[in-house]
Write a protein that holds these residues in place. Structure first.
Motif, PDB file in Angstrom:
ATOM      1  N   GLU A   1     -16.541   6.534  -1.881  1.00 18.34           N
ATOM      2  CA  GLU A   1     -15.857   6.431  -0.603  1.00 18.34           C
ATOM      3  C   GLU A   1     -14.383   6.794  -0.777  1.00 18.34           C
ATOM      4  OE1 GLU A   1     -18.544   2.981   1.589  1.00 18.34           O
ATOM      5  OE2 GLU A   1     -16.430   2.628   1.160  1.00 18.34           O
ATOM      6  N   ARG A   2     -13.775   7.231   0.331  1.00 16.00           N
ATOM      7  CA  ARG A   2     -12.348   7.518   0.302  1.00 16.00           C
ATOM      8  C   ARG A   2     -11.573   6.205   0.157  1.00 16.00           C
ATOM      9  NH1 ARG A   2     -10.491  11.584   4.841  1.00 16.00           N
ATOM     10  NH2 ARG A   2     -11.209   9.873   6.189  1.00 16.00           N
ATOM     11  N   GLU A   3     -10.538   6.227  -0.677  1.00 20.00           N
ATOM     12  CA  GLU A   3      -9.763   5.007  -0.893  1.00 20.00           C
ATOM     13  C   GLU A   3      -8.271   5.280  -0.743  1.00 20.00           C
ATOM     14  OE1 GLU A   3     -10.277   3.410  -4.844  1.00 20.00           O
ATOM     15  OE2 GLU A   3      -9.682   5.279  -5.831  1.00 20.00           O
ATOM     16  N   GLY A   4      -7.565   4.269  -0.256  1.00 22.60           N
ATOM     17  CA  GLY A   4      -6.119   4.369  -0.119  1.00 22.60           C
ATOM     18  C   GLY A   4      -5.457   4.270  -1.476  1.00 22.60           C
ATOM     19  N   VAL A   5      -4.537   5.192  -1.764  1.00 24.20           N
ATOM     20  CA  VAL A   5      -3.838   5.224  -3.048  1.00 24.20           C
ATOM     21  C   VAL A   5      -2.432   4.645  -2.915  1.00 24.20           C
ATOM     22  CG1 VAL A   5      -2.942   6.739  -4.844  1.00 24.20           C
ATOM     23  CG2 VAL A   5      -5.174   7.215  -3.806  1.00 24.20           C
ATOM     24  N   ALA A   6      -1.717   5.064  -1.867  1.00 26.93           N
ATOM     25  CA  ALA A   6      -0.339   4.601  -1.674  1.00 26.93           C
ATOM     26  C   ALA A   6       0.054   4.850  -0.223  1.00 26.93           C
ATOM     27  CB  ALA A   6       0.619   5.330  -2.606  1.00 26.93           C
TER      28      ALA A   6
ATOM     29  N   SER B   1       9.076  -0.088   3.096  1.00 26.77           N
ATOM     30  CA  SER B   1       8.216  -0.632   2.045  1.00 26.77           C
ATOM     31  C   SER B   1       7.213   0.395   1.546  1.00 26.77           C
ATOM     32  CB  SER B   1       7.458  -1.850   2.589  1.00 26.77           C
ATOM     33  OG  SER B   1       8.349  -2.821   3.071  1.00 26.77           O
ATOM     34  N   THR B   2       6.818   0.223   0.301  1.00 28.43           N
ATOM     35  CA  THR B   2       5.776   1.043  -0.290  1.00 28.43           C
ATOM     36  C   THR B   2       4.622   0.149  -0.734  1.00 28.43           C
ATOM     37  OG1 THR B   2       6.858   0.944  -2.453  1.00 28.43           O
ATOM     38  CG2 THR B   2       7.344   2.855  -1.071  1.00 28.43           C
ATOM     39  N   TYR B   3       3.435   0.743  -0.786  1.00 28.86           N
ATOM     40  CA  TYR B   3       2.217   0.006  -1.098  1.00 28.86           C
ATOM     41  C   TYR B   3       1.378   0.866  -2.024  1.00 28.86           C
ATOM     42  CZ  TYR B   3       3.803  -2.306   3.118  1.00 28.86           C
ATOM     43  OH  TYR B   3       4.570  -2.949   4.056  1.00 28.86           O
ATOM     44  N   TYR B   4       0.681   0.194  -2.974  1.00 28.32           N
ATOM     45  CA  TYR B   4      -0.106   0.940  -3.958  1.00 28.32           C
ATOM     46  C   TYR B   4      -1.437   0.263  -4.226  1.00 28.32           C
ATOM     47  CZ  TYR B   4       4.244   3.352  -5.052  1.00 28.32           C
ATOM     48  OH  TYR B   4       5.396   4.104  -4.972  1.00 28.32           O
ATOM     49  N   LEU B   5      -2.416   1.101  -4.526  1.00 25.39           N
ATOM     50  CA  LEU B   5      -3.687   0.647  -5.074  1.00 25.39           C
ATOM     51  C   LEU B   5      -3.393   0.048  -6.451  1.00 25.39           C
ATOM     52  CD1 LEU B   5      -6.868   0.839  -4.805  1.00 25.39           C
ATOM     53  CD2 LEU B   5      -6.652   3.022  -6.013  1.00 25.39           C
TER      54      LEU B   5
ATOM     55  N   GLY C   1      -1.367  10.269   8.309  1.00 24.87           N
ATOM     56  CA  GLY C   1      -0.330   9.650   9.128  1.00 24.87           C
ATOM     57  C   GLY C   1      -0.906   8.589  10.049  1.00 24.87           C
ATOM     58  N   LYS C   2      -0.197   7.490  10.163  1.00 23.28           N
ATOM     59  CA  LYS C   2      -0.645   6.332  10.936  1.00 23.28           C
ATOM     60  C   LYS C   2       0.309   6.114  12.104  1.00 23.28           C
ATOM     61  CE  LYS C   2      -1.972   1.544   9.717  1.00 23.28           C
ATOM     62  NZ  LYS C   2      -0.904   0.597   9.927  1.00 23.28           N
ATOM     63  N   LEU C   3      -0.218   5.767  13.271  1.00 21.26           N
ATOM     64  CA  LEU C   3       0.594   5.611  14.469  1.00 21.26           C
ATOM     65  C   LEU C   3       1.403   4.322  14.486  1.00 21.26           C
ATOM     66  CD1 LEU C   3      -1.862   6.951  17.189  1.00 21.26           C
ATOM     67  CD2 LEU C   3       0.051   8.147  16.112  1.00 21.26           C
TER      68      LEU C   3
ATOM     69  N   ALA D   1      -4.392  -3.072   7.759  1.00 21.18           N
ATOM     70  CA  ALA D   1      -4.542  -2.775   6.336  1.00 21.18           C
ATOM     71  C   ALA D   1      -4.168  -1.335   6.036  1.00 21.18           C
ATOM     72  CB  ALA D   1      -5.979  -3.044   5.923  1.00 21.18           C
ATOM     73  N   TRP D   2      -3.112  -1.109   5.272  1.00 28.93           N
ATOM     74  CA  TRP D   2      -2.628   0.241   4.994  1.00 28.93           C
ATOM     75  C   TRP D   2      -3.673   1.064   4.240  1.00 28.93           C
ATOM     76  CZ3 TRP D   2      -2.605   2.284   0.189  1.00 28.93           C
ATOM     77  CH2 TRP D   2      -2.656   1.397  -0.896  1.00 28.93           C
TER      78      TRP D   2
END
Length: 127
Positions: free
Chosen positions: A44-49, A57-61, A98-100, A107-108
């Motif tokens: 499945e596709r997964e969020g990396v960052a 803010s930044t977010y990471y797997l 891109g997210k609105l 959940a990012w």
């Protein structure tokens, strides 16, 4: 509408580095949160960052923390993913999205929360 185009993928040996770029055009300020996702064959596709625009803010797997860095370019229409110490398990098609809403709204890491997508760029790390 926002158009996203990725570049910078390629083949490297495990332990090497790559920098992915994503160039945005159109109503780019409609997307306060930008993210990188990946999908390996059969998975499945997964969020990396992800990053909130404007130096937010930044977010990471978890599996990429300390190795990958997401950032914005000075022109604000470019997104980067610096990938160091690549592992064979990082091999996948990588997508810019891109997210609105900002990354903190929902959940990012969930791809269903992103509206705009690029076509992807392949990253292959071999042993």
């Amino acid at each position: 509408q926002v158009q996203l185009v990725e570049s910078g993928g390629g083949s490297v040996q495990a332990g090497g580095s790559l920098r992915l770029s994503c160039t945005a055009s159109g109503h780019i300020y409609d997307t306060p949160c930008m993210g990188w996702f990946r999908q390996a064959p059969g998975k499945e596709r997964e969020g990396v960052a992800a990053i909130n625009r404007g130096g937010g803010s930044t977010y990471y797997l978890d599996s990429v923390k300390g190795r990958f860095t997401i950032s914005e370019g000075n022109a604000k229409n470019t997104l980067y993913l610096q990938m160091n110490s690549l592992k064979t398990e990082d091999t996948a098609m990588y997508y810019c999205a891109g997210k609105l809403y900002d990354c903190d709204t929902g959940a990012w890491w969930q791809d269903g929360r992103y509206t705009y997508w690029g076509q992807g760029t392949q990253v292959t790390a071999s042993s």
